[in-house]
Design an enzyme around this catalytic site. Structure first.
Site, PDB file in Angstrom:
ATOM      1  N   HIS A 192       0.902  -1.107   0.025  1.00  0.00           N
ATOM      2  CA  HIS A 192       0.023   0.069   0.038  1.00  0.00           C
ATOM      3  C   HIS A 192       1.002   1.192  -0.223  1.00  0.00           C
ATOM      4  O   HIS A 192       2.095   1.249   0.594  1.00  0.00           O
ATOM      5  CB  HIS A 192      -0.759   0.097   1.175  1.00  0.00           C
ATOM      6  N   ILE A 203      -1.747  -7.073  13.534  1.00  0.00           N
ATOM      7  CA  ILE A 203      -0.935  -6.612  12.724  1.00  0.00           C
ATOM      8  C   ILE A 203      -2.004  -7.417  11.475  1.00  0.00           C
ATOM      9  O   ILE A 203      -1.825  -8.184  10.811  1.00  0.00           O
ATOM     10  CB  ILE A 203       0.352  -7.352  12.104  1.00  0.00           C
ATOM     11  N   CYS A 233      -0.180 -32.200 -11.793  1.00  0.00           N
ATOM     12  CA  CYS A 233       0.987 -32.152 -10.998  1.00  0.00           C
ATOM     13  C   CYS A 233       1.191 -32.931  -9.597  1.00  0.00           C
ATOM     14  O   CYS A 233       2.086 -33.024  -9.288  1.00  0.00           O
ATOM     15  CB  CYS A 233       1.775 -30.858 -10.861  1.00  0.00           C
TER      16      CYS A 233
END
Lengths: 417, 481
Positions: free
Chosen positions: B52, B338, B444
């Site tokens: 940001h 956070i 895969c």
């Protein structure tokens, strides 16, 4: 490196195309580039029988069917490279990579696209819930069971009634797993009738039409799925939820032709099939680039893949040998009522050997109706069918002579009378 | 004798790993404890991958300061640590004339926060940059310093760099209790006991639980879920910038952005979630993402969705980053709450917290510290000549395992064998992208499982999706057993 014809993919389509091309003109040098460690493609993991009824008049397993073609490579002017991934296709040139050559170019006069298809994954289905281990596409589970010899789970719910899902319902049951239900979003199955009978009915596995999975539970491994009935607009009906304890969810919700290479070289794609638009010779919108097998449109039967691919291979061989560009007027094949697509999309009469086979799928289930084919507005075929379903590919065959005077279009449609 | 460390960091997400790297240049013994089987398993793995610009947060807050500093640090950090990063700029789009003042406010807040080079663009200018922008566009705030980053590589690179400079990592090691001792702390995890002088709490959605083990001043985190959808790389170019709606109290809203790998990403929602660990994608969530997206751009090619996922934000009640030594527990440092812009801020949080801790312990710099760390070699990024040269010396880089993303056996072996390497399918996926493409591992995954099994010398049926009991196979078939 140089080859007259490069075949991208060594599965059933690539093998049939290569063999037909090399037989058509024994002077041509044909090269198959295969990304896997062996030829045969998905046939290698299809250990059930039912392959080859049309081609060989007998029932073979997938590996046996592939072997019949691989045997024919000897004595023909065909080379193949395994563990070789094609990175780019352009008119007259293919770029690939492998461990022995590094990145290399093959200059060529014609290319046949035979990349096959992939399964639609969970993410593309927007199935809500957690993301634990135990959610597999049916083909991945088939590889784990049949090639690796390991079980992906013990208690299984299958979403989608495509043929691989049906085959895996039986396979998992035979291996001792409990298949609790096969849920199908649509009110009809996407698989072959014979597979529903032989893989579900014979083992008392319920097929729940108009049902879908609305939640996946379990943080580390699947512990249950929640299913629900859906209404006519395919939305879950509140109150119909049912939680089924299981450790595995298999997905058999459609196959997507692998046309990333085709798109990158600007081959025109038909949005109805997600495969290239081709003519009667299986030539794409780019001269000298041909396409066949599941990369073109998803088939139910490998026999039809082989037949179609042989035509594509022969066409490629003729294209290389002929110095004059294709010409002649194009007759469009239009899709009428109930017909989702046709292959081919258009025809040039001078490109036909003999008859023209048009393959198509319906957009819905139709009972006791007619398949009609009109040439320039005149009815040529009017064939009654007891049932027409999206899960079973249909075909009509037109005589070359019928087309010689055609100036307009061919129309394929499903009608009531 | 318990194992002795100077510093224990709890949590190996971006915050813990960034602090570990910053501390690794000091002369001290550092251990990172991670409850999951790998790096990057929590909030760090499921987010927007956005760097940001820094105009969102209130001036003077940690969120504002760390965002701006993190944004400034990111270009050189990504250079040093070989992290995919593109500074493509962001647009906050106003689609309602009456809301225009919101864009001006955001611009002014950006100025106060120190965000450089912002501009308010009028509708025509926005359309020129983004042909698929909504017809209702009125104006937009353009911030050229915003960017997109690979969040997995950011997290893993920070940890790998810390590890090469001596920081130890333990996985599957959740902290069960913490006691104070004469010399600091005793940290318990199942049967293991560790002693240290300093604890750094970087436990993401569990950071309040860890904090509350030692402090009387209780914190409370609400896990807030964000649902996303990811579109195939064939949609590359649908948008060219990070496109935000105007922010609301709940957050920055539902964005549409390219990813560094050429996909298109849309999301996130903001829905309070019961669990701190389980983030289920819901059909309501997907519907909200589509609805939110439709306000800003037209014609999102929804048929090209290849997957959907959800992540959890660690929203602390105060709505601010808590970055401090806990007042009633000296030596215990919090990095709590956070949430966004945490990914952007992590290098700055690392720098800030390492300084606090270095001062506390009077740490001195090491004589030698290697700030750089190379990513796994990616053959598809090389020229044909370089790629062929690599393959001739290392043939495993010529064998494609993941077709959709053209990932080779060599890359997967490196992902497993390198320090702090992958041990699960998801671990390989985060390091190499094998399985992240349009088939979502259909082709895969059996092959990747075989490579993991072979390289780690473990039976195939013990390979997991993401550690714990997430085993992929349940046993042998009848013929093989």
């Amino acid at each position: 490196m140089r080859a007259d014809i490069v075949i991208v993919g060594g599965g059933p389509a690539g093998l049939a195309a290569a063999i037909a091309a090399a037989k058509e003109n024994r002077n041509l040098d044909v090269l198959i580039l295969e990304r896997d460690s062996e030829l045969g493609g998905i046939l290698n993991q299809c250990i059930h029988n039912g392959f080859g009824l049309h081609t060989f008049n007998e029932e073979l397993t997938g590996p046996e069917y592939a072997d019949r073609f691989e045997q024919q490579l000897d004595g023909l002017n065909i080379r193949y490279m395994l563990n070789t991934m094609v990175l780019n296709v352009a008119s007259g040139s293919v770029t690939a990579v492998n461990s022995s050559e590094g990145v290399f170019n093959v200059e060529c006069s014609a290319i046949v696209l035979c990349m096959g298809c992939r399964e639609r994954p969970r993410g593309a289905l927007n199935i809500p819930g957690l993301r634990p281990a135990g959610v597999f596409t049916a083909g991945t589970a088939q590889r784990l069971v049949n090639i690796e010899g390991y079980m992906p789970g013990k208690e299984v719910v299958i979403l989608g009634s495509g043929d691989i899902g049906l085959i895996m319902a039986r396979r998992m049951t035979l291996e001792g797993a409990k298949v609790k239900a096969v849920c199908e979003l649509m009110p009809y199955s996407g698989g072959l009738k014979r597979n529903i009978v032989q893989c579900l009915d014979d083992f008392d596995i319920p097929l729940l039409l108009s049902h879908t999975v609305i939640d996946i539970k379990g943080k580390e491994r699947v512990t249950s799925v929640v299913i629900a009935e859906v209404d006519e607009s395919l939305k879950p009906i509140p109150g119909s939820e049912q939680e089924i304890p299981c450790d595995t969810l298999l997905l058999s919700c459609g196959l997507i032709p692998e046309n990333e290479l085709s798109r990158a070289c600007d081959v025109k794609i038909n949005p109805a099939t997600n495969g290239p638009v081709v003519n009667e010779s299986f030539e794409t919108s780019i001269p000298g680039i041909f396409a066949c097998g599941n990369v073109l449109h998803v088939h139910d039967l490998v026999d039809y893949v082989s037949e179609e691919s042989a035509r594509a291979g022969r066409s490629a061989a003729r294209y290389v040998a002929s110095s004059k560009p294709n010409s002649g007027s194009e007759i469009q094949i239009k899709t009428g009522n109930g017909v989702r697509y046709t292959v081919p999309s258009f025809v040039r009469v001078e490109g036909l050997d003999s008859d023209l086979t048009i393959r198509f799928r319906s957009g819905n289930v139709y009972k006791n109706l007619y398949i009609d084919v009109l040439i320039d507005g005149n009815q040529k075929i009017h064939r009654r069918k007891q049932i027409i379903t999206p899960g079973e590919m249909e075909q009509v065959i037109l005589k070359k002579d019928d087309l010689s005077d055609c100036t307009g279009e061919i129309l394929v449609q499903i009608t009531e009378g | 004798m318990n194992e002795q460390y100077d510093i224990i960091i709890i949590g190996a997400g971006v915050t813990g790993s960034a602090i570990a790297r910053e501390l690794s240049c000091f002369d001290c013994k550092v251990l990172v404890l991670e409850k999951d089987e790998d790096l990057c398993c929590g909030t760090s793995k499921a987010n927007s991958g956005i760097v940001h610009a820094g105009y969102d947060a209130k001036p003077g807050t940690f969120k504002a300061r760390m965002n701006l500093r993190g944004n400034q640090m990111m270009p050189s950090l990504c250079e040093e640590l070989d992290i995919p990063f593109k500074q493509i700029g962001s647009l906050v789009v106003c689609t309602d004339e009456s809301q225009r003042s919101g864009i001006t406010e955001l611009f002014e807040r950006g100025i106060s926060n120190g965000v450089p080079d912002m501009k308010i663009l009028e509708a025509d200018e926005v359309r020129e940059l983004e042909p698929n922008i909504s017809d209702d566009v009125v104006c937009a705030l353009y911030a050229p310093t915003a960017g997109i980053i690979c969040p997995f590589r950011l997290n893993i690179a920070l940890a790998e760099c810390a590890n090469q400079n001596g920081v130890e990592f333990r996985f599957d090691c959740p902290v069960t209790s913490i006691e104070s001792s004469a010399s600091g702390f005793i940290v318990h995890s199942y049967d293991s006991v560790f002693e240290c002088s300093v604890v750094v709490n970087c436990a993401g959605c569990h950071a309040d639980e860890i904090h509350n083990m030692v402090s009387g001043n209780k914190l409370h985190i609400t896990p807030r879920r964000g649902d996303y959808i990811l579109l195939d790389r064939s949609c590359e170019g649908f948008v060219n910038h990070v496109i935000f709606p105007q922010p609301t109290k709940l957050g920055k809203g539902i964005l549409v952005t390219p990813t560094v790998h050429g996909n298109i990403l849309a999301g996130p929602t903001a829905i309070d979630n019961d669990s701190r660990d389980e983030a289920p994608l819901t059909s309501e969530g997907i519907a909200k993402v589509l609805e939110g997206t439709a306000k800003n751009v037209k014609g999102l090619p929804v048929k090209q969705v290849i997957t959907g996922f959800s992540g959890l934000r660690a929203h602390e009640d105060g709505g601010e980053f808590i970055l401090e030594e806990v007042s009633d527990c000296p030596g215990f440092f919090d990095c709590v709450g956070i949430e966004s812009p945490g990914l952007t801020a992590c290098p700055a949080i690392g720098e800030y917290m390492a300084r606090l801790i270095a001062d506390k312990l009077s740490l001195s710099l090491k004589a030698f510290w290697n700030s750089e760390c190379k990513d796994i070699v990616k053959p598809f990024e090389l020229s044909d000549e370089e790629r062929s040269a690599l393959i001739s010396s290392h043939p495993e880089y010529g064998k494609i395992i993941c077709r959709c993303e053209t990932i080779t056996e060599g890359e997967i072996i490196d992902a497993v064998k390198r320090p702090l390497g992958a041990r699960s399918l998801d671990g390989v996926k985060r390091r190499t992208r094998a399985g992240m493409g349009r088939c979502q591992g259909g082709f895969c995954s059996p092959r990747v499982m075989e490579i993991i099994s072979r390289e780690l010398g473990v039976p195939l049926d013990t390979v997991t999706k993401n550690g714990g009991s997430s085993k992929i196979l349940t046993g042998r078939t009848k013929d093989e057993s």
